[in-house]
Design an enzyme around this catalytic site. Sequence first.
Site, short mmCIF file in Angstrom:
data_model
loop_
_atom_site.label_atom_id
_atom_site.label_comp_id
_atom_site.label_asym_id
_atom_site.label_seq_id
_atom_site.Cartn_x
_atom_site.Cartn_y
_atom_site.Cartn_z
N GLU A 253 28.64 46.29 39.34
CA GLU A 253 28.27 45.95 40.72
C GLU A 253 29.50 45.70 41.60
O GLU A 253 29.44 45.86 42.81
CB GLU A 253 27.35 44.75 40.75
N PHE B 21 14.72 33.89 33.85
CA PHE B 21 15.63 34.93 33.37
C PHE B 21 16.29 35.67 34.53
O PHE B 21 15.62 36.09 35.46
CB PHE B 21 14.85 35.91 32.49
N GLN B 22 17.59 35.81 34.45
CA GLN B 22 18.40 36.48 35.48
C GLN B 22 18.22 35.86 36.86
O GLN B 22 18.25 36.55 37.88
CB GLN B 22 18.12 37.99 35.51
N LYS C 70 11.31 39.48 43.89
CA LYS C 70 10.65 40.70 43.41
C LYS C 70 9.24 40.84 43.96
O LYS C 70 8.81 41.94 44.31
CB LYS C 70 10.62 40.68 41.88
N MET D 152 54.09 42.66 40.69
CA MET D 152 54.35 41.65 41.71
C MET D 152 54.48 40.27 41.07
O MET D 152 55.33 39.46 41.46
CB MET D 152 53.24 41.66 42.76
#
Lengths: 569, 159
Positions: free
Chosen positions: A41, A103-104, A153, A475
């Site tokens: 993502e 969940f999630q 959802k 760097m």
Amino acid sequence: MRALKDEGVKFVFGYPGGAALHIYDSIFKQKAFEHILVRHEQGATHAADGYSRATGKPGVALVTSGPGATNAITGLATAFMDSIPLVVISGQVQSHLIGTDSFQETDMIGISRPIVKHSFIVQNTQDIPRIVQEAFHIATTGRPGPVVIDIPKDKTDPSQLFEYKRAKEISLRSYQPRVLPHPGQIKKASKKILSAERPVIYAGGGVILGNAHKELIALNKLLKAPVTNTLMGLGGYPAKDKYFMGMLGMHGTYQANMAMHNADVIIAIGARFDDRITNTPSMFAPNAKIVHIDVDPASISKIINADIPIVGQVKESLIALIKEIKRAKIKIDSEALDRWNMQISQWREKHGLDHDLYLNKIKSSMIAPQVVVQELYHATQGNAFVTSDVGQHQMFVAQYYHFNKPRRWINSGGLGTMGFGLPAAMGVKLAFPKQEVVCVTGEGSIQMCIQELSTCLQYNLPIKIININNEALGMVRQWQDMNYGGRHSASTYSDSLPDFVKLAQSYGHVGMKVTKQSQLKKTLEKAFAMKDRLVFVDVYVDPNEHVYPMLVAPNGSTKDMWIKKNTKA
Amino acid sequence: MKRIISILIENKPGALARVVGLFHQRGYNIETLNVGPVFDGSFSRMTVTTRGSENEVEQITKQINKIIDVIKVSDLTEGDHHEYEFIMIKFKHSEKIQKILKGLNGKIHEKNKDAMVMSAWGSSSDIEVAIKSIGKVNLLEIARSGSIGLHEGEKVLKI
């Protein structure tokens, strides 16, 4: 879907998951936009971001709840710091499960709050069209920025049907960004600018975001003042112009930083006096009066007090300023200005960057990273879209690739996000399939989003990746060399680097390796000749090279610079 | 110096959190906070007291103004203003506390054999003085509304 279509969305970058499945099912049934399946993502948000930076249009990403949402956070923060308009839609668990540690589940609105311009949670399905419309409006107007829409959802349940309504115009009582500048301030600014003997135009990313590069050029046709761009502003003023001094700041050019320090009037345009620019704020430009144009009032007088603040869109403000300067009776003292421009030429000659390093056939066995960028510039005739990651290679591109057009230089300036370059390049390539898109990266950064090589194969995105490989986090190592007695703590891994040629091949792409300067030009030519293939060019460079100039910090002003190893200007 | 910042904001879920979060993100401190719905209930008015120099407070008000849900922001302390705070106190019977609160528009709400509940209101500096002189002896519980205030004269905070 229809709301996104009505916003003119062409690409949605995303990754499916449980809470987003209803949305994904309707994506399957539509043709208005293409969904690009990334491999992580973070890649989705960076790709949407790169698309936006190159096109000026808002980028769209779609992720699921929980880990999908948290993986999008780095990309949101990146876009937020650079004021990039994104709309990120995150699936959320069903409304009745919110707050139950289901969940999630993660509180996306809460987690993203400090790094978004605004966020919405959908409470009623019928609000979705309005929320999408408002989200795009907020993301793209005023000072742009990312907006999150969190959708439980059950609010995308296809069994619920509602009438689709779209407002003709958006008007939010709590959000009315200023467009036009205050005429009185424009008058004052014009007077101050025309009375200057040592003016400097300091132009930032706001010129690019505000599509005001033409107005900036027009302004300086009148003034003939030296111009410097910030890292985010490169391309906002043509690098080939004789008044252009290069980038300023931490790794800016000697002449740009000296000019800032010695200026009597600084015209700051769409720039925010970031700490990489000012060095120690109390020592910054001691004799300068500051005219500051910005769309965001909070950016004005935040770090450096503005003597003449102008709040407005950069484009509209410059148009008004140009008009006022043309109308003014007083003229700028051209003799003083000539002396000033002469002084800047002298600084440039003294410690300016050498743009012909690539011509010197140094007998050294090692390739200088600066030379890679110079060869790249010539191989692409300076016309490529160049994305970068973060670190030395990023600074070398900013210093040595001359950007003459806006939106060609795409990098994470504010947040400094390693892993940005490759997914951003995907977004650019999708927007401009016929143009050359190059990702200049390092072997550290590229491994942070390397999985997107797979996305590039799936969607046939023939990006050119130039991996400036110094076998270290360059760097970090430079700072350790300069400030930590050369103790390379956790910045090296030369014994465990992958074979990037094989790695590119295993993802179905072409890999090339360069270790000698004599091979560099030919290899680049070969790579760019492969128009329809992604080519990963792994260039081994001198690992001991540092980026200079470099501002002396802490307790330095912008005239205090290291100009080469162990040498201060 | 102490500042009283009044904020007119959309009465929407999460709006308050955006303002409170901003103080933390930008490194500002909240001394008191009061919030409640106003007008037709679609607005909330918040009053935040904080400390800072003029520049710091200017930056705070600008940053608050950037929050999309915020409609108007005003630093009441910039001009003449009215400012009050309301407190409720539960204490063991004490003539001293009663007397102090009476001097601050005090009102008795409950009186039983063990304790009393009283309310009082006044300027926050008077409240501070009262709380100090009440001390710890006999004090059981104290709740403060935080400052609320309005501009003096014609100036108002509305859409």
